[in-house]
Write a protein that holds these residues in place. Structure first.
Motif, PDB file in Angstrom:
ATOM      1  N   VAL A 108      10.512  54.195 -56.181  1.00 46.10           N
ATOM      2  CA  VAL A 108      11.094  53.932 -54.863  1.00 46.10           C
ATOM      3  C   VAL A 108      10.333  52.840 -54.124  1.00 46.10           C
ATOM      4  N   THR A 109      11.027  52.190 -53.209  1.00 45.74           N
ATOM      5  CA  THR A 109      10.387  51.239 -52.314  1.00 45.74           C
ATOM      6  C   THR A 109       9.638  52.005 -51.230  1.00 45.74           C
ATOM      7  N   GLY A 110       8.504  51.449 -50.805  1.00 40.27           N
ATOM      8  CA  GLY A 110       7.685  52.129 -49.804  1.00 40.27           C
ATOM      9  C   GLY A 110       8.394  52.340 -48.484  1.00 40.27           C
ATOM     10  N   ALA A 111       9.448  51.560 -48.213  1.00 37.97           N
ATOM     11  CA  ALA A 111      10.150  51.664 -46.934  1.00 37.97           C
ATOM     12  C   ALA A 111      10.786  53.029 -46.725  1.00 37.97           C
ATOM     13  N   VAL A 112      11.121  53.729 -47.814  1.00 35.56           N
ATOM     14  CA  VAL A 112      11.774  55.035 -47.653  1.00 35.56           C
ATOM     15  C   VAL A 112      10.767  56.179 -47.571  1.00 35.56           C
ATOM     16  N   MET A 113       9.479  55.854 -47.715  1.00 37.04           N
ATOM     17  CA  MET A 113       8.466  56.911 -47.740  1.00 37.04           C
ATOM     18  C   MET A 113       7.935  57.269 -46.355  1.00 37.04           C
ATOM     19  N   VAL A 114       8.366  56.539 -45.319  1.00 39.56           N
ATOM     20  CA  VAL A 114       7.873  56.819 -43.968  1.00 39.56           C
ATOM     21  C   VAL A 114       8.607  58.001 -43.353  1.00 39.56           C
ATOM     22  N   ASP A 115       9.947  57.928 -43.337  1.00 37.70           N
ATOM     23  CA  ASP A 115      10.683  59.006 -42.663  1.00 37.70           C
ATOM     24  C   ASP A 115      12.038  59.328 -43.291  1.00 37.70           C
ATOM     25  N   ILE A 116      12.357  58.743 -44.445  1.00 30.03           N
ATOM     26  CA  ILE A 116      13.663  58.993 -45.068  1.00 30.03           C
ATOM     27  C   ILE A 116      13.538  59.955 -46.245  1.00 30.03           C
ATOM     28  N   LEU A 117      12.722  59.586 -47.243  1.00 33.89           N
ATOM     29  CA  LEU A 117      12.661  60.389 -48.462  1.00 33.89           C
ATOM     30  C   LEU A 117      11.855  61.682 -48.321  1.00 33.89           C
ATOM     31  N   PRO A 118      10.679  61.695 -47.659  1.00 31.85           N
ATOM     32  CA  PRO A 118       9.891  62.936 -47.614  1.00 31.85           C
ATOM     33  C   PRO A 118      10.644  64.171 -47.139  1.00 31.85           C
ATOM     34  N   PRO A 119      11.413  64.120 -46.034  1.00 32.58           N
ATOM     35  CA  PRO A 119      12.123  65.340 -45.636  1.00 32.58           C
ATOM     36  C   PRO A 119      13.215  65.747 -46.618  1.00 32.58           C
TER      37      PRO A 119
END
Length: 312
Positions: free
Chosen positions: A108-119
């Motif tokens: 994955v791109t790091g952009a989704v690791m802030v608040d999209i993918l983790p939850p």
């Protein structure tokens, strides 16, 4: 289990081939040995055995790195999808039970690791307690099959061809430009994007080395500017860049969803909001050739999430 080699009476074990592929993917003997639970010397011996049987070098070794030769790259490219399909077949056999089991590996791109993918992953793991998830974060576009991953997550312009892609997270996102009240009190308010060239810019840099572009859009007008960064920070440390903006060190441009909490609490103020562009949200992409059970479970989970108004 053995596999015959063309025009060669010798045979190479699948275990040895798995070791070779692990070395290529890990880019080193020591890293591969940790993944496989073997000693570095054992890994080196298995690679030497394959090279002796094939009669060609597969890896170029230096004191700092291990890189595949042309023959090694070609072999790894053909082996990766075979091992991925074998892993998928084994997982599907295990998943003939009611519970979904196995490893789901995402690139994955790091952009989704802030608040999209983790939850999303949090709720997915609760729903499927027997699934293990590995997330590889990198900004460059990769061949997910060759990388040994089940699926990737990228934005539209960076999606690989010949892949199935489904939305994951928000359908639409936007870029925003902001600065602290203290910074805006010291400098003239920008009236247009080009005015930003005279301001202190806090820029983000991808792991590939490229700076994140500052893009603007108003009606039919579209432009990109490249202000010199007074402070440049890698995208993996985007929270630090946002903190620097809050501290008054300059104007920052990045994902609006990252900046919204700071805009709402007043620590950052919008700059040129009429010029903020929007774009399609991230997509989960995967090969149509095989969809292992854990990935199918994730796809179904995303579809259910998409239908829930509370998740929009």
């Amino acid at each position: 289990m053995l596999i015959g080699m063309a025009n060669n009476a010798e045979v190479t074990s699948l275990d040895n081939l798995k070791v070779f592929l692990s070395v290529v993917e890990a880019r080193g003997f020591r890293a591969a040995s940790k993944q496989l639970g073997l000693s570095p010397s054992t890994v080196s011996e298995k690679i030497a055995e394959i090279e002796l049987q094939l009669g060609v070098p597969l890896l170029t070794r230096t004191t700092r790195s291990v890189m595949p030769t042309e023959a090694g790259s070609a072999l790894a490219a053909r082996l990766a999808p075979l091992f991925s399909e074998a892993r998928a077949a084994l997982q599907d056999a295990a998943n003939s039970q009611a519970e979904v089991r196995g490893l789901l590996k995402l690139n994955v791109t790091g952009a989704v690791m802030v608040d999209i993918l983790p939850p999303l992953i949090d709720r997915f793991l609760i729903l499927h307690p027997h699934v293990r998830v590995e997330i590889v974060v990198e900004d460059r576009l990769v061949d997910i099959v060759a990388a040994g991953c089940d699926a990737g997550i990228r934005y539209g312009e960076h999606l690989a061809r010949d892949m199935i892609a489904v939305p994951i997270g928000p359908l639409v996102q936007g870029l925003a430009y902001v600065a602290s009240p203290s910074y805006l009190a010291r400098y003239a308010t920008p009236l247009g994007p080009r005015d930003l060239l005279a301001h202190d810019a806090i820029r983000l840099r991808f792991s590939t080395g490229a700076l994140v572009a500052w893009e603007f859009e108003r009606g039919l007008e579209v432009m990109t500017i490249d202000p010199p960064g007074r402070l440049i920070i890698g995208v993996d440390a985007a929270p630090a860049a946002i903190a620097a903006a809050c501290a008054g060190h300059g104007i920052i441009g990045t994902f609006k969803n990252w900046l919204d909490p700071h805009i709402h609490n007043g620590s950052l103020h919008p700059v040129l909001p009429e010029w903020w562009p929007s774009f399609e949200g991230p997509r989960l992409y995967f090969s149509r050739r095989f969809v292992p059970a854990p990935l199918r479970a994730l796809i179904d989970f995303i579809a259910v999430e998409r239908q829930s108004p509370a998740r929009e």
